[in-house]
Design an enzyme around this catalytic site. Structure first.
Site, mmCIF file in Angstrom:
data_model
loop_
_atom_site.group_PDB
_atom_site.id
_atom_site.type_symbol
_atom_site.label_atom_id
_atom_site.label_comp_id
_atom_site.label_asym_id
_atom_site.label_seq_id
_atom_site.Cartn_x
_atom_site.Cartn_y
_atom_site.Cartn_z
ATOM 1 N N SER A 127 0.829 -1.213 0.000
ATOM 2 C CA SER A 127 0.000 0.000 0.000
ATOM 3 C C SER A 127 0.857 1.255 0.000
ATOM 4 O O SER A 127 1.965 1.261 0.535
ATOM 5 C CB SER A 127 -0.882 -0.008 1.267
ATOM 6 O OG SER A 127 -1.443 1.261 1.486
ATOM 7 N N TYR A 152 -1.413 -1.127 11.020
ATOM 8 C CA TYR A 152 -1.749 -1.673 9.681
ATOM 9 C C TYR A 152 -0.643 -1.304 8.686
ATOM 10 O O TYR A 152 -0.060 -2.171 8.041
ATOM 11 C CB TYR A 152 -3.093 -1.142 9.195
ATOM 12 C CG TYR A 152 -3.264 -1.259 7.694
ATOM 13 C CD1 TYR A 152 -3.066 -0.152 6.869
ATOM 14 C CD2 TYR A 152 -3.564 -2.478 7.104
ATOM 15 C CE1 TYR A 152 -3.182 -0.256 5.494
ATOM 16 C CE2 TYR A 152 -3.686 -2.593 5.732
ATOM 17 C CZ TYR A 152 -3.490 -1.467 4.923
ATOM 18 O OH TYR A 152 -3.602 -1.589 3.558
ATOM 19 N N LYS A 156 2.540 -3.603 6.594
ATOM 20 C CA LYS A 156 2.882 -3.597 5.158
ATOM 21 C C LYS A 156 4.382 -3.377 4.984
ATOM 22 O O LYS A 156 5.055 -4.043 4.217
ATOM 23 C CB LYS A 156 2.104 -2.497 4.417
ATOM 24 C CG LYS A 156 0.609 -2.756 4.318
ATOM 25 C CD LYS A 156 0.303 -4.012 3.538
ATOM 26 C CE LYS A 156 -1.191 -4.247 3.386
ATOM 27 N NZ LYS A 156 -1.496 -5.562 2.799
HETATM 28 C C1 WQD Z 1 -9.797 8.652 1.841
HETATM 29 C C2 WQD Z 1 -10.083 10.102 2.170
HETATM 30 C C3 WQD Z 1 -10.393 10.549 4.501
HETATM 31 C C4 WQD Z 1 -14.091 8.299 4.987
HETATM 32 C C5 WQD Z 1 -6.751 3.689 3.584
HETATM 33 C C6 WQD Z 1 -5.506 2.878 3.819
HETATM 34 C C7 WQD Z 1 -5.008 2.359 2.506
HETATM 35 C C8 WQD Z 1 -6.087 1.530 1.881
HETATM 36 C C9 WQD Z 1 -7.307 2.435 1.625
HETATM 37 C C10 WQD Z 1 -6.425 -0.789 2.339
HETATM 38 C C11 WQD Z 1 -9.339 10.568 3.413
HETATM 39 C C12 WQD Z 1 -11.658 10.829 3.704
HETATM 40 C C13 WQD Z 1 -12.950 8.865 4.438
HETATM 41 C C14 WQD Z 1 -15.141 9.140 5.431
HETATM 42 C C15 WQD Z 1 -13.878 11.056 4.749
HETATM 43 N N1 WQD Z 1 -6.418 0.454 2.731
HETATM 44 N N2 WQD Z 1 -12.864 10.213 4.308
HETATM 45 N N3 WQD Z 1 -15.000 10.497 5.284
HETATM 46 O O1 WQD Z 1 -7.311 6.506 4.504
HETATM 47 O O2 WQD Z 1 -6.631 7.199 2.137
HETATM 48 O O3 WQD Z 1 -6.431 4.811 2.807
HETATM 49 O O4 WQD Z 1 -7.721 2.923 2.913
HETATM 50 O O5 WQD Z 1 -6.139 -1.278 1.299
HETATM 51 O O6 WQD Z 1 -3.884 1.542 2.735
HETATM 52 O O7 WQD Z 1 -4.519 3.720 4.356
HETATM 53 O O8 WQD Z 1 -8.680 5.798 2.477
HETATM 54 O O9 WQD Z 1 -11.080 5.912 1.926
HETATM 55 O O10 WQD Z 1 -10.387 5.843 4.376
HETATM 56 O O11 WQD Z 1 -9.990 7.908 3.027
HETATM 57 O O12 WQD Z 1 -13.777 12.279 4.644
HETATM 58 O O13 WQD Z 1 -16.193 8.698 5.954
HETATM 59 O O14 WQD Z 1 -11.472 10.227 2.456
HETATM 60 O O15 WQD Z 1 -10.187 11.566 5.469
HETATM 61 O O16 WQD Z 1 -8.943 11.906 3.210
HETATM 62 P P1 WQD Z 1 -7.237 6.206 3.052
HETATM 63 P P2 WQD Z 1 -10.113 6.306 2.987
#
Ligand code: WQD
Length: 342
Positions: A127, A152, A156
């Site tokens: 990731s 997590y 990785k």
């Molecule tokens: C994306 C953006 C949140 C939810 C993580 C892991 C990565 C992969 C994908 C596994 C961020 C914003 C999110 C919400 C929001 N994991 N958000 N409201 O954190 O970039 O990546 O998940 O494979 O390894 O690190 O993904 O989709 O959680 O967030 O505003 O209800 O959306 O703050 O900016 P992230 P995400």
């Protein structure tokens, strides 16, 4: 058949889409999954798309004896794609030992058993989390690995090092490490897609469940970042594009195309999109208004990250092709199909 591939975590989101692409490229696929975060019905969806039902064993990769039995009963596995892992960033902060045991022991079991059963390669699901907040954007494979912001993310990083050290010590197999950015969307057939257990942690499933009325409102975690509209920026990559990269990686290992025994690739579109931009695109493409509000930042979020995909484009001959619009349309089509009335 082009070969036999073991897909761990194959009933999961990215795993199931990869099984479809492997089968449609002519590979025989065996899925093992402990179903802790997915459902065996996914196999029916795979079969409806490809007409081929993959072999499936409900098995935990931490169960070394169970793995040995599976390898003994299924001779001739050419390669492994290892998706099986716990992957909720927030949960990993609360339950670090569960993450270290599950994500690390499972990989060690596979690496120890591969030479005994003549398995010649492993593709590892990593990731962009390993980069933390990069100093330079877009981020290349040579960017420094930053201290992980969560157990997590640390698993990785540790797993990548375990693979490097094992191969450096002379293990008789190759590895290709794929660092995903943000996988989103669903297969265009809407037969498979992202089906998180419980309240979605990730942005797009939370958006589609809010649009479907399953969630009351989407909370946008902060609009005071140093970005054009104040919300965080990510590189959202279509899950089918991502799955296709895994097939290319397997072929590269199986045909000895890679000069070195271990290679690492960033899999992204090269385009950064903010949370607010993604919301607006979702509303426009699907004609569905989204109920959201801006709240405080989420702990551990990085401000902005997107890939420089040049190395994967050139060396793998792989390109992310699907547009954000089509990808968000596929996510919505899947939501309408998968969770009617839930
Ligand atoms: C994306 C953006 C949140 C939810 C993580 C892991 C990565 C992969 C994908 C596994 C961020 C914003 C999110 C919400 C929001 N994991 N958000 N409201 O954190 O970039 O990546 O998940 O494979 O390894 O690190 O993904 O989709 O959680 O967030 O505003 O209800 O959306 O703050 O900016 P992230 P995400």
């Amino acid at each position: 058949m082009k070969g036999k591939i073991l897909v761990t975590g194959g009933t999961g989101y990215i795993g199931s889409h990869t099984v479809v692409e492997l089968q449609q490229t002519g590979y025989e696929v065996i899925i093992i999954d402990n179903l802790s975060n997915s459902n065996a019905d996914v196999i029916d969806g795979i079969e409806r798309i490809t007409g081929i039902r993959p072999a499936f064993f409900q098995l935990d990769c931490n169960d070394r004896e169970g793995l040995k039995r599976m390898f003994k009963e299924n001779k001739g596995i050419d390669g492994i794609i290892h998706f099986a892992a716990s992957k909720a960033v927030g949960e990993s902060v609360k339950k670090p030992l569960l993450y270290y045991r599950n994500n690390i022991v499972s990989l060690i079991n596979l690496l120890e058993l591969m030479p005994q059963y003549g398995v010649k390669g492993i593709v590892f699901s990593s990731s962009c989390t390993v980069y933390g907040q990069p100093d330079i954007l877009p981020v290349t494979e040579n960017a420094p690995i930053k201290p992980a912001l969560s157990p997590y993310g640390n698993t990785k990083q540790i797993n990548e090092e375990i693979i490097h050290d094992t191969i450096y010590a002379g293990a008789p197999f190759k590895s290709i490490i794929l660092r995903y950015f943000n996988p989103i969307g669903a297969h265009p057939s809407a037969e498979i897609g992202e089906l998180p257990n419980g309240v979605p942690q990730n942005l797009v499933p939370f958006i589609t469940q809010t649009a479907a009325g399953i969630r009351k409102e989407l909370k946008v975690f902060g609009d005071d970042y140093n970005t054009p509209d104040g919300s965080c920026i990510r590189d959202y990559i279509n899950v089918v594009d991502l799955a296709k990269a895994h097939v290319i990686a397997v072929e590269r290992m199986n045909t000895n195309k890679s000069l070195s025994n271990i290679e690492t690739f960033n899999l992204g579109t090269g385009k950064g999109v903010s949370v607010l931009e993604l919301i607006k695109t979702f509303e426009k493409v699907n004609g569905v208004p989204l109920n959201y509000k801006i709240v405080d930042r989420r702990e551990g979020d990085i401000e902005k990250v997107w890939a420089d995909p040049d190395y994967a484009n050139r060396v793998l001959g792989w390109q992310a092709k699907e547009t954000l619009e089509d990808t968000l349309a596929s996510a919505w089509k899947w939501q309408l199909r998968c969770c009617k009335g839930k």
